[in-house]
Write a protein that holds these residues in place. Structure first.
Motif, PDB file in Angstrom:
ATOM      1  N   ILE A  13       6.166  -4.736  -0.539  1.00  0.00           N
ATOM      2  CA  ILE A  13       5.510  -3.803  -1.885  1.00  0.00           C
ATOM      3  C   ILE A  13       4.022  -4.186  -2.048  1.00  0.00           C
ATOM      4  O   ILE A  13       3.515  -5.124  -1.762  1.00  0.00           O
ATOM      5  CB  ILE A  13       6.176  -4.477  -2.464  1.00  0.00           C
ATOM      6  CG1 ILE A  13       7.609  -4.300  -2.430  1.00  0.00           C
ATOM      7  CG2 ILE A  13       5.630  -3.347  -4.113  1.00  0.00           C
ATOM      8  CD1 ILE A  13       8.782  -4.346  -4.144  1.00  0.00           C
ATOM      9  N   THR A  14       3.324  -3.104  -1.421  1.00  0.00           N
ATOM     10  CA  THR A  14       2.015  -3.289  -1.824  1.00  0.00           C
ATOM     11  C   THR A  14       1.288  -2.424  -2.298  1.00  0.00           C
ATOM     12  O   THR A  14       0.997  -1.098  -2.913  1.00  0.00           O
ATOM     13  CB  THR A  14       1.271  -2.230   0.457  1.00  0.00           C
ATOM     14  OG1 THR A  14       2.150  -2.741   0.536  1.00  0.00           O
ATOM     15  CG2 THR A  14       0.138  -2.835  -0.023  1.00  0.00           C
ATOM     16  N   ALA A  15       0.295  -2.819  -2.977  1.00  0.00           N
ATOM     17  CA  ALA A  15       0.269  -2.491  -4.991  1.00  0.00           C
ATOM     18  C   ALA A  15      -1.703  -2.101  -4.178  1.00  0.00           C
ATOM     19  O   ALA A  15      -2.007  -3.863  -4.024  1.00  0.00           O
ATOM     20  CB  ALA A  15       0.080  -3.072  -6.008  1.00  0.00           C
ATOM     21  N   LEU A  66      -3.331  -2.861 -13.040  1.00  0.00           N
ATOM     22  CA  LEU A  66      -4.009  -3.437 -11.580  1.00  0.00           C
ATOM     23  C   LEU A  66      -5.545  -4.117 -11.780  1.00  0.00           C
ATOM     24  O   LEU A  66      -6.176  -3.294 -12.260  1.00  0.00           O
ATOM     25  CB  LEU A  66      -3.999  -2.783  -9.900  1.00  0.00           C
ATOM     26  CG  LEU A  66      -4.284  -2.915  -8.619  1.00  0.00           C
ATOM     27  CD1 LEU A  66      -3.082  -2.687  -7.844  1.00  0.00           C
ATOM     28  CD2 LEU A  66      -5.280  -2.380  -8.465  1.00  0.00           C
ATOM     29  N   ASN A  67      -4.524  -4.729 -11.255  1.00  0.00           N
ATOM     30  CA  ASN A  67      -5.744  -6.595 -11.556  1.00  0.00           C
ATOM     31  C   ASN A  67      -6.124  -7.033 -10.285  1.00  0.00           C
ATOM     32  O   ASN A  67      -7.572  -7.319 -10.193  1.00  0.00           O
ATOM     33  CB  ASN A  67      -5.644  -7.462 -12.246  1.00  0.00           C
ATOM     34  CG  ASN A  67      -4.730  -7.115 -13.609  1.00  0.00           C
ATOM     35  OD1 ASN A  67      -5.857  -6.493 -14.582  1.00  0.00           O
ATOM     36  ND2 ASN A  67      -3.756  -7.991 -14.478  1.00  0.00           N
ATOM     37  N   GLU A  68      -5.366  -6.909  -9.595  1.00  0.00           N
ATOM     38  CA  GLU A  68      -6.183  -7.253  -8.030  1.00  0.00           C
ATOM     39  C   GLU A  68      -4.654  -7.121  -6.824  1.00  0.00           C
ATOM     40  O   GLU A  68      -3.032  -6.710  -6.993  1.00  0.00           O
ATOM     41  CB  GLU A  68      -5.245  -9.193  -8.032  1.00  0.00           C
ATOM     42  CG  GLU A  68      -6.492  -9.910  -6.417  1.00  0.00           C
ATOM     43  CD  GLU A  68      -6.383 -11.426  -6.971  1.00  0.00           C
ATOM     44  OE1 GLU A  68      -6.466 -11.770  -5.797  1.00  0.00           O
ATOM     45  OE2 GLU A  68      -5.853 -11.983  -8.051  1.00  0.00           O
ATOM     46  N   PRO A  69      -5.474  -6.438  -5.811  1.00  0.00           N
ATOM     47  CA  PRO A  69      -4.527  -5.702  -4.947  1.00  0.00           C
ATOM     48  C   PRO A  69      -3.287  -6.864  -4.676  1.00  0.00           C
ATOM     49  O   PRO A  69      -3.183  -7.994  -4.138  1.00  0.00           O
ATOM     50  CB  PRO A  69      -5.115  -5.242  -3.520  1.00  0.00           C
ATOM     51  CG  PRO A  69      -6.810  -5.265  -4.416  1.00  0.00           C
ATOM     52  CD  PRO A  69      -6.567  -6.710  -5.298  1.00  0.00           C
ATOM     53  N   VAL A  70      -2.240  -6.145  -4.546  1.00  0.00           N
ATOM     54  CA  VAL A  70      -1.125  -7.233  -3.928  1.00  0.00           C
ATOM     55  C   VAL A  70      -0.734  -6.888  -2.363  1.00  0.00           C
ATOM     56  O   VAL A  70      -0.243  -6.053  -2.547  1.00  0.00           O
ATOM     57  CB  VAL A  70      -0.150  -7.943  -5.071  1.00  0.00           C
ATOM     58  CG1 VAL A  70       0.955  -8.553  -4.232  1.00  0.00           C
ATOM     59  CG2 VAL A  70      -0.830  -8.575  -5.979  1.00  0.00           C
ATOM     60  N   SER A  71       0.431  -7.750  -1.600  1.00  0.00           N
ATOM     61  CA  SER A  71       0.710  -7.436  -0.747  1.00  0.00           C
ATOM     62  C   SER A  71       1.799  -8.257  -1.041  1.00  0.00           C
ATOM     63  O   SER A  71       1.822  -9.403   0.194  1.00  0.00           O
ATOM     64  CB  SER A  71       0.443  -6.423   0.643  1.00  0.00           C
ATOM     65  OG  SER A  71       1.377  -6.158   1.475  1.00  0.00           O
ATOM     66  N   LEU A  72       3.087  -7.676  -0.569  1.00  0.00           N
ATOM     67  CA  LEU A  72       4.345  -9.243  -1.214  1.00  0.00           C
ATOM     68  C   LEU A  72       5.820  -8.224   0.152  1.00  0.00           C
ATOM     69  O   LEU A  72       6.006  -7.228  -0.467  1.00  0.00           O
ATOM     70  CB  LEU A  72       5.253  -9.907  -1.973  1.00  0.00           C
ATOM     71  CG  LEU A  72       3.612 -10.884  -2.921  1.00  0.00           C
ATOM     72  CD1 LEU A  72       4.263 -10.930  -3.953  1.00  0.00           C
ATOM     73  CD2 LEU A  72       4.115 -11.959  -2.016  1.00  0.00           C
ATOM     74  N   THR A  73       6.615  -8.866   0.629  1.00  0.00           N
ATOM     75  CA  THR A  73       7.884  -9.026   1.268  1.00  0.00           C
ATOM     76  C   THR A  73       8.793  -9.182   0.560  1.00  0.00           C
ATOM     77  O   THR A  73       9.205 -10.581   0.085  1.00  0.00           O
ATOM     78  CB  THR A  73       7.631  -9.387   2.849  1.00  0.00           C
ATOM     79  OG1 THR A  73       5.967  -8.887   3.235  1.00  0.00           O
ATOM     80  CG2 THR A  73       8.372  -8.404   3.727  1.00  0.00           C
ATOM     81  N   PHE A  74       9.623  -9.063   0.394  1.00  0.00           N
ATOM     82  CA  PHE A  74      10.687  -9.574  -0.188  1.00  0.00           C
ATOM     83  C   PHE A  74      12.241  -9.053   0.349  1.00  0.00           C
ATOM     84  O   PHE A  74      12.773  -7.483   1.360  1.00  0.00           O
ATOM     85  CB  PHE A  74      10.672  -8.656  -1.222  1.00  0.00           C
ATOM     86  CG  PHE A  74      10.200  -8.748  -2.484  1.00  0.00           C
ATOM     87  CD1 PHE A  74      10.017 -10.556  -2.976  1.00  0.00           C
ATOM     88  CD2 PHE A  74       9.183  -8.237  -2.572  1.00  0.00           C
ATOM     89  CE1 PHE A  74       8.892 -10.326  -3.720  1.00  0.00           C
ATOM     90  CE2 PHE A  74       7.346  -9.034  -3.257  1.00  0.00           C
ATOM     91  CZ  PHE A  74       7.713  -9.953  -3.976  1.00  0.00           C
ATOM     92  N   ALA A  75      13.088  -9.299   0.113  1.00  0.00           N
ATOM     93  CA  ALA A  75      14.164  -9.126   1.381  1.00  0.00           C
ATOM     94  C   ALA A  75      15.597  -7.930   0.363  1.00  0.00           C
ATOM     95  O   ALA A  75      15.050  -8.029  -1.288  1.00  0.00           O
ATOM     96  CB  ALA A  75      15.771 -10.354   1.170  1.00  0.00           C
TER      97      ALA A  75
END
Lengths: 320, 266
Positions: free
Chosen positions: B160-162, B199-208
């Motif tokens: 998930i990349t915001a 959105l305050n800060e771009p985030v990219s996280l990976t989840f199952a």
């Protein structure tokens, strides 16, 4: 349609000769634009993997993404939530007292290996049931030259000393090693003067003590807040001190005492010490006040208190 | 003593049905303000926090704090005996060893009663710290459900990349790779269909995806879902049910061990 056309173009690069036949009818005005793009990306990988996937191999699409996907998968590790839950902390196995982390595959495997190899987790039911299928007993098949001191119902008490046959002494050291492992004692010293008393039933050793003749022992100092009415737990937790400078006369030193975990609280060790007191010195029964113990474990401390029937008991520096 | 009646029994049915895959046993903590449940899956990857406020029930009575440990699988089996429009009444005594469930059909022509044995669960109440999230996404729950099930076709993880452009869900696998981007959209006639991104800060996280798809079972509980993401903290997926409570899922991300040099995104 678009998906189909994509796939045919993909296939085209596996088997160009064949694909040209397939793709021709489906080619639309958009495919030529896609085609060169795909060629760039796919051929680069394709050439890398060319050794493995030659053109003769069947047209299976998964062959290309595999080299691409597998390094990506390896890199990811699932984190877990740590909100301070107790199950995330270490637990102590009730059977083998090993401290390990639940949910940590390595730890669990190690524990399973250690805990007599018999812990079965019932995954199907979703329960972690600790089933000890076979307790590890040290077997005792019986020897011709064994010295049976007493028969109690279907059990017998055997003593092994330094004058006994090689086989018996070997058995004695086998049980010694077993006990040391369970008690967590590290000893490499082979003692000669010790006597090993075994409690045997059904060819299995249920209890064992290792005793020796000693001259002097020190009395432990019991903390003031402990009374004879203190609970077992308090006694076990209480730290013992002893003054090694003052010593009393002692005769019987119990270096090791051990009973199989499934046969505790059945007076097995008490019986063994009783017999040891009778037989250690010919014609003399060692009084309770002259029985000393090596540095006891928590369970050993409770036992010693109960056995001696006085709050304090003698301890001696174990040389075995 | 607990006595709580839920006019719409299907709420409880759906809640239990959606958490049953994550947790085996859990404590229902009942106090005067409502019923809550907090549990983790056995792998400690996700955490469920359920809250049903007293207002969700009519009537609701709980004199003192009660902790009712139930096996979720068995509880779910019993709840399956209730029809969707049944009225569900939960009853438990302070010292009792069971919880009683009563289902009354809408026309009152059928009344069923069940007693479920309670179990002792050693569970500690965890304090979940209030986190300042970098990204907050409000979207229709059906949309999230669809995205997650679509991504599950591609692979077992979703990234998930915001960014300013929107929130991109991307996955790649052996057969294909792909992504779905949701953008801010507040123009829909129905407020429930809006997508709002803070959105305050771009985030990219990976989840199952396995877990996300289990969470999405709760989409039937609420039209809206809120996703909160922050770097180095678990993903929060929240479904609110009509101001009367919520179900929150926390999911630990998957982290990369090495650099990203091999990862190519198309």
């Amino acid at each position: 349609m678009t998906v189909n056309s994509k796939q045919t173009t993909l296939n085209a690069f596996f088997k160009q000769g064949q694909a040209s036949n397939n793709t021709k009818p489906t080619q639309t005005s958009t495919t030529p634009i896609r085609k060169p793009r795909k060629t760039k990306t796919h051929t680069s990988i394709f050439t890398k993997a060319v050794g493995a996937t030659t053109l003769d191999i069947e047209r299976t699409e998964p062959t290309t993404p595999i080299p691409r996907q597998s390094p990506l998968k390896k890199k990811l590790t699932q984190l877990c939530i740590d909100a301070g839950q107790s199950s995330l902390k270490t637990i102590t196995c009730k059977l083998c007292c090993m401290v390990y982390m639940l949910g940590e595959p390595e730890d669990e495997a190690m524990h399973r290996k250690f805990c007599c190899g018999a812990e079965k987790s019932d995954v199907k039911k979703g329960k972690r049931e600790f089933v000890r299928a076979a307790q590890s007993y040290v077997s005792y098949k019986g020897y011709k030259s064994e010295r049976v001191l007493r028969n109690i119902d279907d059990s017998k008490v055997i003593v092994i000393g330094k004058d006994d046959s090689h086989h018996l002494r070997k058995k004695a050291s086998e049980i010694r090693n077993h006990i040391d492992e369970e008690l967590g004692v590290l000893s490499e010293v082979e003692s000669n003067d010790s006597l090993t008393y075994l409690y045997v039933r059904d060819f299995k050793i249920l209890g064992c003590i290792v005793v020796e003749r000693i001259q002097r022992a020190s009395r432990i100092i019991v903390e003031a807040n402990l009374t004879s009415r203190s609970s077992d737990e308090d006694v076990a937790k209480n730290i013992m001190y002893c003054d090694t400078k003052t010593s009393e006369e002692a005769v019987l030193g119990v270096s090791r005492m051990w009973c199989h975990s499934q046969h505790r609280r059945k007076l097995i060790v008490s019986t063994l010490i009783d017999i040891a007191r009778d037989t250690l010195v010919y014609g003399y029964v060692v009084p309770l006040s002259k029985v000393a113990f090596s540095q006891p474990t928590m369970d050993g401390k409770l036992f010693a208190r109960k056995y001696i029937r006085v709050d304090t008991f003698l301890v001696y520096k174990n040389t075995l | 003593m607990l006595e709580a009646t839920l006019k719409q029994g299907q709420l409880l049915k759906r809640i239990i049905d959606s958490i049953k895959e994550l947790i085996n046993d859990a404590n229902f903590d009942c106090n005067s303000s409502g019923i809550s449940l907090q549990a983790m899956d056995t792998a400690h990857i996700s955490l469920v926090h359920l809250l049903l406020r007293a207002e969700a029930f009519d009537p609701y009575r709980c004199d003192r704090t009660l902790s009712l440990g139930v096996n979720i699988t068995n509880f779910n089996k019993i709840l399956k005996c209730a029809s969707n429009d049944d009225q569900v009444t939960l009853k438990a005594n302070d010292e009792g060893d069971s919880i009683s469930l009563a289902f009354e059909s809408g026309k009152k022509e059928r009344y069923s009663e069940f007693e479920v044995k309670l179990i002792e669960i050693e569970a500690d109440q965890l304090g979940i710290p209030d986190t300042e999230y970098s990204v907050l996404v409000h979207m229709p729950s059906a949309e999230l459900k669809r995205i997650c099930s679509d991504m599950a076709i591609l692979g077992d993880t979703v990234t998930i990349t915001a960014t300013k452009e929107g929130v991109k869900f991307s996955a790649s696998g052996e057969i294909a790779s792909g992504s779905i981007t949701v953008r801010q959209d507040a123009s829909a006639d129905d407020e429930d269909d809006n997508t709002l991104i803070e959105l305050n800060e771009p985030v990219s996280l990976t989840f199952a995806l396995k877990y996300l798809n289990i969470f999405c079972k709760s989409a039937s509980l609420s039209n809206r879902v809120a996703l909160s993401l922050s770097k180095s903290s678990p993903l929060l997926v929240e479904f609110k049910f009509q101001e009367n409570g919520h179900i929150r899922y926390y999911l630990a991300p998957k982290m990369e061990n090495e650099g990203e040099e091999n990862a190519d995104d198309e």
